[in-house]
Design a protein around this motif. Structure first.
Motif, PDB file in Angstrom:
ATOM      1  N   GLY A   7     -22.317 -18.810  12.128  1.00 34.14           N
ATOM      2  CA  GLY A   7     -22.690 -19.812  13.353  1.00 34.14           C
ATOM      3  C   GLY A   7     -22.514 -19.052  14.859  1.00 34.14           C
ATOM      4  N   THR A   9     -25.051 -19.304  16.610  1.00 33.20           N
ATOM      5  CA  THR A   9     -26.068 -19.843  18.047  1.00 33.20           C
ATOM      6  C   THR A   9     -25.511 -21.657  18.750  1.00 33.20           C
ATOM      7  OG1 THR A   9     -26.351 -21.007  16.168  1.00 33.20           O
ATOM      8  CG2 THR A   9     -28.455 -19.509  17.003  1.00 33.20           C
ATOM      9  N   GLY A  10     -24.434 -21.427  17.870  1.00 36.50           N
ATOM     10  CA  GLY A  10     -23.108 -22.610  18.727  1.00 36.50           C
ATOM     11  C   GLY A  10     -23.025 -22.564  19.744  1.00 36.50           C
ATOM     12  N   ALA A  11     -22.077 -23.839  19.927  1.00 32.44           N
ATOM     13  CA  ALA A  11     -20.784 -23.904  21.234  1.00 32.44           C
ATOM     14  C   ALA A  11     -19.814 -22.214  20.607  1.00 32.44           C
ATOM     15  CB  ALA A  11     -20.460 -24.912  21.595  1.00 32.44           C
ATOM     16  N   VAL A  12     -19.537 -22.454  19.882  1.00 37.55           N
ATOM     17  CA  VAL A  12     -18.465 -21.751  19.641  1.00 37.55           C
ATOM     18  C   VAL A  12     -18.559 -20.096  19.336  1.00 37.55           C
ATOM     19  CG1 VAL A  12     -16.648 -20.856  17.996  1.00 37.55           C
ATOM     20  CG2 VAL A  12     -16.589 -23.672  18.805  1.00 37.55           C
ATOM     21  N   SER A  34     -28.295 -20.754  10.712  1.00 36.20           N
ATOM     22  CA  SER A  34     -28.912 -21.757   9.679  1.00 36.20           C
ATOM     23  C   SER A  34     -30.835 -21.455  10.267  1.00 36.20           C
ATOM     24  CB  SER A  34     -29.588 -23.253  10.010  1.00 36.20           C
ATOM     25  OG  SER A  34     -29.885 -23.272  11.281  1.00 36.20           O
ATOM     26  N   ARG A  36     -32.741 -23.148  10.155  1.00 32.92           N
ATOM     27  CA  ARG A  36     -33.664 -23.365  11.657  1.00 32.92           C
ATOM     28  C   ARG A  36     -33.589 -21.513  12.455  1.00 32.92           C
ATOM     29  NH1 ARG A  36     -30.290 -27.598  10.643  1.00 32.92           N
ATOM     30  NH2 ARG A  36     -29.487 -26.740  11.728  1.00 32.92           N
ATOM     31  N   SER A  37     -33.061 -21.046  12.403  1.00 35.85           N
ATOM     32  CA  SER A  37     -32.571 -20.273  13.669  1.00 35.85           C
ATOM     33  C   SER A  37     -32.995 -18.803  12.817  1.00 35.85           C
ATOM     34  CB  SER A  37     -31.337 -19.627  13.671  1.00 35.85           C
ATOM     35  OG  SER A  37     -31.030 -20.598  14.397  1.00 35.85           O
ATOM     36  N   GLY A  80     -17.948 -19.843  12.834  1.00 41.79           N
ATOM     37  CA  GLY A  80     -18.033 -21.186  14.272  1.00 41.79           C
ATOM     38  C   GLY A  80     -19.474 -21.733  13.090  1.00 41.79           C
ATOM     39  N   LEU A  81     -19.035 -21.651  12.020  1.00 37.00           N
ATOM     40  CA  LEU A  81     -20.039 -23.240  11.063  1.00 37.00           C
ATOM     41  C   LEU A  81     -19.583 -24.018  11.508  1.00 37.00           C
ATOM     42  CD1 LEU A  81     -20.628 -21.008   8.267  1.00 37.00           C
ATOM     43  CD2 LEU A  81     -22.104 -21.223   9.916  1.00 37.00           C
ATOM     44  N   ASP A  82     -21.213 -25.044  11.651  1.00 36.17           N
ATOM     45  CA  ASP A  82     -20.905 -26.895  11.257  1.00 36.17           C
ATOM     46  C   ASP A  82     -20.199 -26.805  10.230  1.00 36.17           C
ATOM     47  OD1 ASP A  82     -22.331 -28.960  12.480  1.00 36.17           O
ATOM     48  OD2 ASP A  82     -22.232 -29.382  10.065  1.00 36.17           O
ATOM     49  N   VAL A  85     -21.542 -26.906   6.273  1.00 35.96           N
ATOM     50  CA  VAL A  85     -21.657 -26.456   5.455  1.00 35.96           C
ATOM     51  C   VAL A  85     -20.408 -24.723   5.017  1.00 35.96           C
ATOM     52  CG1 VAL A  85     -24.463 -26.301   5.654  1.00 35.96           C
ATOM     53  CG2 VAL A  85     -22.768 -24.204   7.479  1.00 35.96           C
ATOM     54  N   SER A 177     -17.140 -30.690  25.800  1.00 37.23           N
ATOM     55  CA  SER A 177     -17.382 -29.009  25.171  1.00 37.23           C
ATOM     56  C   SER A 177     -17.046 -29.063  23.516  1.00 37.23           C
ATOM     57  CB  SER A 177     -17.080 -28.014  25.875  1.00 37.23           C
ATOM     58  OG  SER A 177     -15.168 -27.900  26.075  1.00 37.23           O
ATOM     59  N   GLY A 178     -15.656 -30.299  23.379  1.00 33.88           N
ATOM     60  CA  GLY A 178     -15.105 -30.074  22.274  1.00 33.88           C
ATOM     61  C   GLY A 178     -15.930 -30.604  21.387  1.00 33.88           C
ATOM     62  N   GLY A 180     -19.276 -29.608  21.031  1.00 34.70           N
ATOM     63  CA  GLY A 180     -20.095 -28.632  20.561  1.00 34.70           C
ATOM     64  C   GLY A 180     -21.642 -28.946  21.213  1.00 34.70           C
ATOM     65  N   GLY A 330      -8.515 -23.184  22.243  1.00 33.68           N
ATOM     66  CA  GLY A 330      -8.653 -23.209  20.785  1.00 33.68           C
ATOM     67  C   GLY A 330      -9.885 -23.177  19.774  1.00 33.68           C
TER      68      GLY A 330
HETATM   69  P1  NAP Z   1     -22.526 -26.282  17.173  1.00 26.41           P
HETATM   70  O1  NAP Z   1     -22.298 -26.183  18.427  1.00 26.41           O
HETATM   71  O2  NAP Z   1     -23.481 -27.509  16.656  1.00 26.41           O
HETATM   72  O3  NAP Z   1     -22.882 -25.516  16.262  1.00 26.41           O
HETATM   73  C1  NAP Z   1     -22.498 -25.325  14.985  1.00 26.41           C
HETATM   74  C2  NAP Z   1     -23.289 -23.664  14.129  1.00 26.41           C
HETATM   75  O4  NAP Z   1     -22.959 -23.927  12.943  1.00 26.41           O
HETATM   76  C3  NAP Z   1     -24.957 -23.473  14.737  1.00 26.41           C
HETATM   77  O5  NAP Z   1     -24.528 -21.516  15.243  1.00 26.41           O
HETATM   78  C4  NAP Z   1     -25.442 -23.890  13.460  1.00 26.41           C
HETATM   79  O6  NAP Z   1     -26.774 -22.887  13.564  1.00 26.41           O
HETATM   80  C5  NAP Z   1     -24.896 -23.402  12.386  1.00 26.41           C
HETATM   81  N1  NAP Z   1     -24.845 -23.987  11.206  1.00 26.41           N
HETATM   82  C6  NAP Z   1     -25.662 -25.754  11.007  1.00 26.41           C
HETATM   83  N2  NAP Z   1     -25.993 -26.029   9.705  1.00 26.41           N
HETATM   84  C7  NAP Z   1     -25.915 -24.521   9.106  1.00 26.41           C
HETATM   85  C8  NAP Z   1     -26.713 -24.180   7.670  1.00 26.41           C
HETATM   86  N3  NAP Z   1     -27.077 -25.002   7.011  1.00 26.41           N
HETATM   87  N4  NAP Z   1     -26.407 -23.061   7.661  1.00 26.41           N
HETATM   88  C9  NAP Z   1     -25.721 -21.888   7.938  1.00 26.41           C
HETATM   89  N5  NAP Z   1     -25.652 -22.681   9.716  1.00 26.41           N
HETATM   90  C10 NAP Z   1     -25.618 -23.289  10.154  1.00 26.41           C
HETATM   91  O7  NAP Z   1     -20.321 -26.466  16.836  1.00 26.41           O
HETATM   92  P2  NAP Z   1     -18.985 -25.855  17.592  1.00 26.41           P
HETATM   93  O8  NAP Z   1     -19.120 -26.773  18.822  1.00 26.41           O
HETATM   94  O9  NAP Z   1     -20.189 -24.374  18.026  1.00 26.41           O
HETATM   95  O10 NAP Z   1     -18.369 -26.354  16.506  1.00 26.41           O
HETATM   96  C11 NAP Z   1     -18.352 -25.095  15.320  1.00 26.41           C
HETATM   97  C12 NAP Z   1     -17.187 -24.976  14.137  1.00 26.41           C
HETATM   98  O11 NAP Z   1     -15.922 -25.178  15.261  1.00 26.41           O
HETATM   99  C13 NAP Z   1     -16.893 -26.788  13.937  1.00 26.41           C
HETATM  100  O12 NAP Z   1     -16.988 -26.153  12.941  1.00 26.41           O
HETATM  101  C14 NAP Z   1     -15.689 -26.998  14.902  1.00 26.41           C
HETATM  102  O13 NAP Z   1     -15.573 -28.475  14.555  1.00 26.41           O
HETATM  103  C15 NAP Z   1     -15.042 -26.290  15.213  1.00 26.41           C
HETATM  104  N6  NAP Z   1     -14.774 -25.893  16.479  1.00 26.41           N
HETATM  105  C16 NAP Z   1     -14.779 -26.200  17.603  1.00 26.41           C
HETATM  106  C17 NAP Z   1     -13.960 -26.801  18.685  1.00 26.41           C
HETATM  107  C18 NAP Z   1     -14.891 -26.409  19.379  1.00 26.41           C
HETATM  108  O14 NAP Z   1     -14.137 -27.137  21.483  1.00 26.41           O
HETATM  109  N7  NAP Z   1     -16.047 -26.822  20.320  1.00 26.41           N
HETATM  110  C19 NAP Z   1     -13.156 -26.669  18.531  1.00 26.41           C
HETATM  111  C20 NAP Z   1     -12.087 -25.691  17.307  1.00 26.41           C
HETATM  112  C21 NAP Z   1     -12.857 -25.552  16.248  1.00 26.41           C
HETATM  113  P3  NAP Z   1     -28.300 -23.330  14.156  1.00 26.41           P
HETATM  114  O15 NAP Z   1     -27.943 -23.523  15.602  1.00 26.41           O
HETATM  115  O16 NAP Z   1     -29.194 -22.349  13.509  1.00 26.41           O
HETATM  116  O17 NAP Z   1     -28.657 -24.889  14.058  1.00 26.41           O
END
Ligand code: NAP
Length: 351
Positions: A7, A9-12, A34, A36-37, A80-82, A85, A177-178, A180, A330
């Motif tokens: 994960g 590429t995502g925010a985490v 994913s 996509r990337s 930091g996966l969605d 998945v 930012s929580g 994503g 967090g």
């Molecule tokens: P996000 O920005 O939506 O990023 C999600 C990541 O998952 C991206 O890298 C995405 O890749 C990847 N992904 C999505 N579908 C996928 C697939 N089918 N196979 C492989 N990779 C896949 O979310 P985020 O905010 O970073 O959060 C990530 C995780 O941490 C979540 O489970 C969230 O609940 C948890 N979390 C977040 C926070 C926060 O403050 N943001 C805090 C604690 C926990 P692509 O770019 O290729 O789609």
């Protein structure tokens, strides 16, 4: 140690990349996201939202598919996966003998998986020895809690140890930012408060109870107390705040006794020399209008827990607010601290 990020590429994932720059023990060698990337250079796949430049060598790395073969050369992965998945992907890596240190919710309530905040429940890492992903124990999963359960558990730990908890009432004010990226639509959140965050409220009771639970012989015995939680999204960038009321099992003689319990909290990892650990984990503010996300979320590298407004309460026994950086303490920073503890305790070994 060689480290992969799921994960990425995502925010985490981006926060992991940022925080791991110059880390004394861990070096990023693989990035996954994913379909996509996958196959693209990281700089083309990710919409970089951190306020420091993307490191050149990371930008040039090719994003990999999140399958075990992609991560064969790493010592462990951060995830930091969605959550859609994470069960399958994290489980498949653990079964392939690759330790996973995850931010996703999927394995947090698994009875054999530690839900870890090093200052709260470092002894829970022994649960790793009960996991059966691989016969030789080489593959396992450790999780960190939801970004609100982190400040809550840190704030409640000294209070729980001294007085016990009979009931909890929590109202959160959670930064955008929580959610994503791209997260909450700007038209929903600018100049506004949204009084509901999907899936957030039901996590508070089970996660704080598991974190405060006591470990013995491969089992965690959890305290059970009723929780009323209201989770709201507010237009701050970083730092989740919670207003908390606690009914205590043992009544303190005065609010000063509670203050003393917080100030005298003995941090169990204080002497371990973990690079990401804050020097002072709990900062109890006395100034009446502190803590504030904009002023305090970044302090001690975003790893400090801020408390304030501690006072005797009319309905329950005590009230306070607590706040911590949601994507650092967090999420990514908390996971890196977990990995540092696991390395120090010999669970992570470099190949
Ligand atoms: P996000 O920005 O939506 O990023 C999600 C990541 O998952 C991206 O890298 C995405 O890749 C990847 N992904 C999505 N579908 C996928 C697939 N089918 N196979 C492989 N990779 C896949 O979310 P985020 O905010 O970073 O959060 C990530 C995780 O941490 C979540 O489970 C969230 O609940 C948890 N979390 C977040 C926070 C926060 O403050 N943001 C805090 C604690 C926990 P692509 O770019 O290729 O789609």
């Amino acid at each position: 140690m060689k480290v992969g990020i799921l994960g990425a590429t995502g925010a985490v994932g981006q926060k992991f990349i940022r925080l791991l720059q110059g880390h004394p023990w861990f070096e990023i060698t693989a990035l996954g996201a994913s379909e996509r990337s996958a196959g693209k250079k990281y700089k083309d796949a990710a919409n970089w939202i951190e306020d420091v430049n993307l490191p050149d060598y990371v930008g040039e790395m090719t994003v990999l598919e999140c399958v075990p073969e992609s991560f064969k050369g790493v010592d462990f992965v951060f995830s930091g996966l969605d959550s859609s998945v994470a069960t399958e992907v994290e489980g498949s890596l653990a079964k392939a003998g690759i330790p996973v240190i995850s931010n996703a919710k999927n394995y947090r309530q698994h009875p054999n998986v530690p839900l870890l905040v090093p200052e709260v429940n470092p002894d829970h890492i022994e649960l790793i020895n009960t996991q059966t992903f691989t016969e030789d124990g080489s593959g396992w999963i450790v999780t960190n809690p939801n970004c609100v359960a982190v400040p809550l558990s840190l704030a409640l730990k000294p209070i729980y140890d001294a007085f016990g908890i009979e009931a909890l009432q929590v109202t959160t004010m959670q930064a955008i930012s929580g959610a994503g990226y791209p997260g909450v639509a700007s038209l929903d959140i600018l100049g506004n408060v949204v009084p509901f965050i999907g899936g957030e409220e039901p996590k508070i009771a089970p996660e704080t109870q598991k974190l405060l639970g006591s470990y013995s012989d491969g089992v965690i015995t959890e305290p059970k107390y009723p929780v009323d939680a209201t989770c709201t999204r507010v237009p701050t960038l970083n730092g989740h705040m919670a207003a908390v009321n606690v009914k205590l099992a043992k009544k303190p003689t005065s609010i000063d006794e509670v203050r003393e319990a917080i100030l005298n909290f003995k941090n169990p990892i204080a002497d371990l020399g973990l690079p990401s650990a804050p020097k002072q984990v709990i900062k109890l503010h006395e100034r009446i209008n502190y803590p504030q996300p904009r002023l305090h979320a970044d302090q001690e590298g975003g790893m400090q827990l801020h408390m304030g407004r501690l006072r005797a309460a009319e309905i329950f026994d005590i009230s306070f607010v607590c706040m911590a950086h949601n994507t650092i303490r967090g999420a990514a920073g908390g996971a890196i601290l977990n990995a540092e503890l696991l390395f120090k305790k010999g669970f992570l070994k470099s190949s």
